[in-house]
Design a protein around this motif. Structure first.
Motif, PDB file in Angstrom:
ATOM      1  N   GLY A  33       0.814  -1.211   0.000  1.00 45.23           N
ATOM      2  CA  GLY A  33       0.000   0.000   0.000  1.00 45.23           C
ATOM      3  C   GLY A  33       0.842   1.252   0.000  1.00 45.23           C
ATOM      4  N   SER A  34       2.108   1.121   0.375  1.00 43.82           N
ATOM      5  CA  SER A  34       3.030   2.252   0.387  1.00 43.82           C
ATOM      6  C   SER A  34       3.886   2.200  -0.873  1.00 43.82           C
ATOM      7  CB  SER A  34       3.901   2.195   1.643  1.00 43.82           C
ATOM      8  OG  SER A  34       4.659   3.381   1.760  1.00 43.82           O
ATOM      9  N   SER A  35       4.842   3.104  -0.961  1.00 43.66           N
ATOM     10  CA  SER A  35       5.738   3.108  -2.123  1.00 43.66           C
ATOM     11  C   SER A  35       7.175   3.365  -1.683  1.00 43.66           C
ATOM     12  CB  SER A  35       5.315   4.187  -3.122  1.00 43.66           C
ATOM     13  OG  SER A  35       5.612   5.461  -2.602  1.00 43.66           O
ATOM     14  N   HIS A  36       8.101   2.991  -2.537  1.00 48.06           N
ATOM     15  CA  HIS A  36       9.514   3.241  -2.273  1.00 48.06           C
ATOM     16  C   HIS A  36       9.764   4.745  -2.149  1.00 48.06           C
ATOM     17  CE1 HIS A  36      13.784   3.851  -3.207  1.00 48.06           C
ATOM     18  NE2 HIS A  36      13.948   2.724  -2.538  1.00 48.06           N
ATOM     19  N   ALA A  37       9.168   5.527  -3.037  1.00 46.56           N
ATOM     20  CA  ALA A  37       9.375   6.980  -3.009  1.00 46.56           C
ATOM     21  C   ALA A  37       8.911   7.577  -1.685  1.00 46.56           C
ATOM     22  CB  ALA A  37       8.646   7.642  -4.177  1.00 46.56           C
ATOM     23  N   ALA A  38       7.754   7.150  -1.215  1.00 38.15           N
ATOM     24  CA  ALA A  38       7.212   7.707   0.032  1.00 38.15           C
ATOM     25  C   ALA A  38       8.067   7.316   1.233  1.00 38.15           C
ATOM     26  CB  ALA A  38       5.772   7.232   0.239  1.00 38.15           C
ATOM     27  N   GLU A  39       8.466   6.055   1.318  1.00 42.23           N
ATOM     28  CA  GLU A  39       9.190   5.614   2.512  1.00 42.23           C
ATOM     29  C   GLU A  39      10.680   5.948   2.472  1.00 42.23           C
ATOM     30  OE1 GLU A  39       8.168   1.968   4.430  1.00 42.23           O
ATOM     31  OE2 GLU A  39       6.048   2.215   3.932  1.00 42.23           O
ATOM     32  N   SER A  40      11.258   6.057   1.287  1.00 43.52           N
ATOM     33  CA  SER A  40      12.681   6.416   1.228  1.00 43.52           C
ATOM     34  C   SER A  40      12.889   7.866   1.659  1.00 43.52           C
ATOM     35  CB  SER A  40      13.263   6.171  -0.169  1.00 43.52           C
ATOM     36  OG  SER A  40      12.642   7.004  -1.120  1.00 43.52           O
ATOM     37  N   ALA A  41      11.840   8.658   1.604  1.00 45.06           N
ATOM     38  CA  ALA A  41      11.922  10.054   2.049  1.00 45.06           C
ATOM     39  C   ALA A  41      11.811  10.185   3.568  1.00 45.06           C
ATOM     40  CB  ALA A  41      10.811  10.873   1.374  1.00 45.06           C
ATOM     41  N   GLN A  42      11.462   9.098   4.244  1.00 43.80           N
ATOM     42  CA  GLN A  42      11.285   9.139   5.695  1.00 43.80           C
ATOM     43  C   GLN A  42      12.626   9.000   6.419  1.00 43.80           C
ATOM     44  OE1 GLN A  42       8.505   9.790   7.264  1.00 43.80           O
ATOM     45  NE2 GLN A  42       7.303   9.832   5.377  1.00 43.80           N
ATOM     46  N   PRO A  43      12.785   9.694   7.534  1.00 41.99           N
ATOM     47  CA  PRO A  43      14.023   9.573   8.314  1.00 41.99           C
ATOM     48  C   PRO A  43      14.048   8.234   9.065  1.00 41.99           C
ATOM     49  CG  PRO A  43      12.459  10.956   9.471  1.00 41.99           C
ATOM     50  CD  PRO A  43      11.846  10.652   8.126  1.00 41.99           C
ATOM     51  N   LEU A  44      15.200   7.878   9.562  1.00 39.78           N
ATOM     52  CA  LEU A  44      15.354   6.636  10.315  1.00 39.78           C
ATOM     53  C   LEU A  44      14.390   6.584  11.503  1.00 39.78           C
ATOM     54  CD1 LEU A  44      16.913   3.999  10.430  1.00 39.78           C
ATOM     55  CD2 LEU A  44      18.647   5.159  11.815  1.00 39.78           C
ATOM     56  N   ALA A  45      14.085   7.720  12.086  1.00 44.40           N
ATOM     57  CA  ALA A  45      13.152   7.774  13.226  1.00 44.40           C
ATOM     58  C   ALA A  45      11.777   7.204  12.860  1.00 44.40           C
ATOM     59  CB  ALA A  45      13.012   9.211  13.725  1.00 44.40           C
ATOM     60  N   PHE A  46      11.354   7.364  11.628  1.00 46.62           N
ATOM     61  CA  PHE A  46      10.075   6.808  11.162  1.00 46.62           C
ATOM     62  C   PHE A  46      10.081   5.287  11.314  1.00 46.62           C
ATOM     63  CE2 PHE A  46       7.836   4.767   7.619  1.00 46.62           C
ATOM     64  CZ  PHE A  46       6.556   5.279   7.750  1.00 46.62           C
ATOM     65  N   PHE A  47      11.184   4.658  10.933  1.00 48.24           N
ATOM     66  CA  PHE A  47      11.291   3.202  11.001  1.00 48.24           C
ATOM     67  C   PHE A  47      11.459   2.733  12.451  1.00 48.24           C
ATOM     68  CE2 PHE A  47      12.212   4.478   6.742  1.00 48.24           C
ATOM     69  CZ  PHE A  47      11.508   3.554   5.988  1.00 48.24           C
ATOM     70  N   ARG A  48      12.162   3.512  13.254  1.00 47.50           N
ATOM     71  CA  ARG A  48      12.255   3.215  14.689  1.00 47.50           C
ATOM     72  C   ARG A  48      10.870   3.219  15.328  1.00 47.50           C
ATOM     73  NH1 ARG A  48      16.479   6.826  15.195  1.00 47.50           N
ATOM     74  NH2 ARG A  48      18.371   5.629  15.033  1.00 47.50           N
ATOM     75  N   ASP A  49      10.079   4.241  14.999  1.00 45.21           N
ATOM     76  CA  ASP A  49       8.725   4.344  15.539  1.00 45.21           C
ATOM     77  C   ASP A  49       7.867   3.165  15.092  1.00 45.21           C
ATOM     78  OD1 ASP A  49       9.328   6.676  16.864  1.00 45.21           O
ATOM     79  OD2 ASP A  49       8.413   7.988  15.363  1.00 45.21           O
ATOM     80  N   ARG A  50       8.038   2.760  13.867  1.00 44.12           N
ATOM     81  CA  ARG A  50       7.292   1.610  13.349  1.00 44.12           C
ATOM     82  C   ARG A  50       7.604   0.361  14.160  1.00 44.12           C
ATOM     83  NH1 ARG A  50       5.797   1.051   7.411  1.00 44.12           N
ATOM     84  NH2 ARG A  50       3.781   0.138   7.800  1.00 44.12           N
ATOM     85  N   LEU A  51       8.863   0.198  14.518  1.00 44.90           N
ATOM     86  CA  LEU A  51       9.271  -0.968  15.306  1.00 44.90           C
ATOM     87  C   LEU A  51       8.819  -0.856  16.759  1.00 44.90           C
ATOM     88  CD1 LEU A  51      12.828  -1.597  13.825  1.00 44.90           C
ATOM     89  CD2 LEU A  51      10.707  -2.861  13.355  1.00 44.90           C
ATOM     90  N   ARG A  52       8.538   0.344  17.210  1.00 45.98           N
ATOM     91  CA  ARG A  52       8.027   0.537  18.581  1.00 45.98           C
ATOM     92  C   ARG A  52       6.515   0.318  18.658  1.00 45.98           C
ATOM     93  NH1 ARG A  52      11.650   5.468  18.893  1.00 45.98           N
ATOM     94  NH2 ARG A  52      13.469   4.727  20.033  1.00 45.98           N
ATOM     95  N   THR A  53       5.800   0.669  17.596  1.00 44.79           N
ATOM     96  CA  THR A  53       4.335   0.597  17.619  1.00 44.79           C
ATOM     97  C   THR A  53       3.786  -0.715  17.069  1.00 44.79           C
ATOM     98  OG1 THR A  53       4.181   1.726  15.490  1.00 44.79           O
ATOM     99  CG2 THR A  53       4.070   3.102  17.483  1.00 44.79           C
ATOM    100  N   SER A  54       4.628  -1.491  16.420  1.00 45.23           N
ATOM    101  CA  SER A  54       4.249  -2.791  15.870  1.00 45.23           C
ATOM    102  C   SER A  54       5.231  -3.840  16.350  1.00 45.23           C
ATOM    103  CB  SER A  54       4.319  -2.783  14.336  1.00 45.23           C
ATOM    104  OG  SER A  54       3.338  -1.974  13.764  1.00 45.23           O
ATOM    105  N   LYS A  55       4.812  -5.077  16.290  1.00 46.93           N
ATOM    106  CA  LYS A  55       5.744  -6.195  16.443  1.00 46.93           C
ATOM    107  C   LYS A  55       6.130  -6.583  15.025  1.00 46.93           C
ATOM    108  CE  LYS A  55       5.323  -7.078  20.915  1.00 46.93           C
ATOM    109  NZ  LYS A  55       6.393  -6.754  21.818  1.00 46.93           N
TER     110      LYS A  55
END
Length: 169
Positions: A33-55
């Motif tokens: 549902g997402s795209s490479h363009a959208a997520e590659s623009a996100q900072p590392l903190a976005f992925f850290r948060d994803r790992l905190r809010t999801s298993k």
């Protein structure tokens, strides 16, 4: 013994998770549902948060992430009995080794202890994913036509549910 290890990622794994997720989005853009363009623009903190809010379970082979499966809680006050499966993906060079099934088995064992049901959506054209989910006990309960859109056109999504403790078919 499996030729890969499975473990839940934590915030310290954010950089490796980001690399794998971006590679997945690039190699199979129609399956997300997402795209490479959208997520590659996100900072590392976005992925850290994803790992905190999801298993997020990851399969590693020779230390590298080769597959992931995520489980997020529904946040609505009347939806806390549900989890949502997302980001199930296995790198093409290791497919056929049971990695997706092993990841989903671990995820569902956890989900059965924490949720009454789990939901997911998969593009109607993603036959291997649909087969995997149905074998794990998910049932299709709806179809959202033209759910996703990109420069190549539309994709329909099938909506699926699995109730806690439902054994695979």
């Amino acid at each position: 013994m499996l030729p890969f290890e499975i473990a839940i990622l934590n915030a310290d794994d954010a950089a490796a998770f980001r690399r794998f997720r971006l590679a997945a989005l690039q190699s199979a853009p129609q399956d997300f549902g997402s795209s490479h363009a959208a997520e590659s623009a996100q900072p590392l903190a976005f992925f850290r948060d994803r790992l905190r809010t999801s298993k997020v379970w990851a399969a590693r082979k020779d230390g590298a992430i080769v597959g992931t499966a995520g489980l997020a809680p529904w946040l609505g006050v009347r939806e806390q009995h549900k989890g949502f499966v997302w980001g199930v993906f296995v790198a093409s060079h290791v497919r056929g080794q049971g990695i997706a099934q092993a990841l989903l088995t671990r995820l569902l064992a956890y989900a059965d202890q924490h949720y009454e049901q789990v939901t997911l959506s998969a593009t109607a054209a993603n036959t291997p994913a649909l087969k995997l989910y149905q074998e794990a006990g998910f049932e299709i309960y709806g179809k959202e036509p033209r759910s996703l859109k990109d420069e190549t056109g539309y994709s329909d999504e099938l909506l699926m549910v699995r109730f806690a403790g439902k054994s695979p078919v």
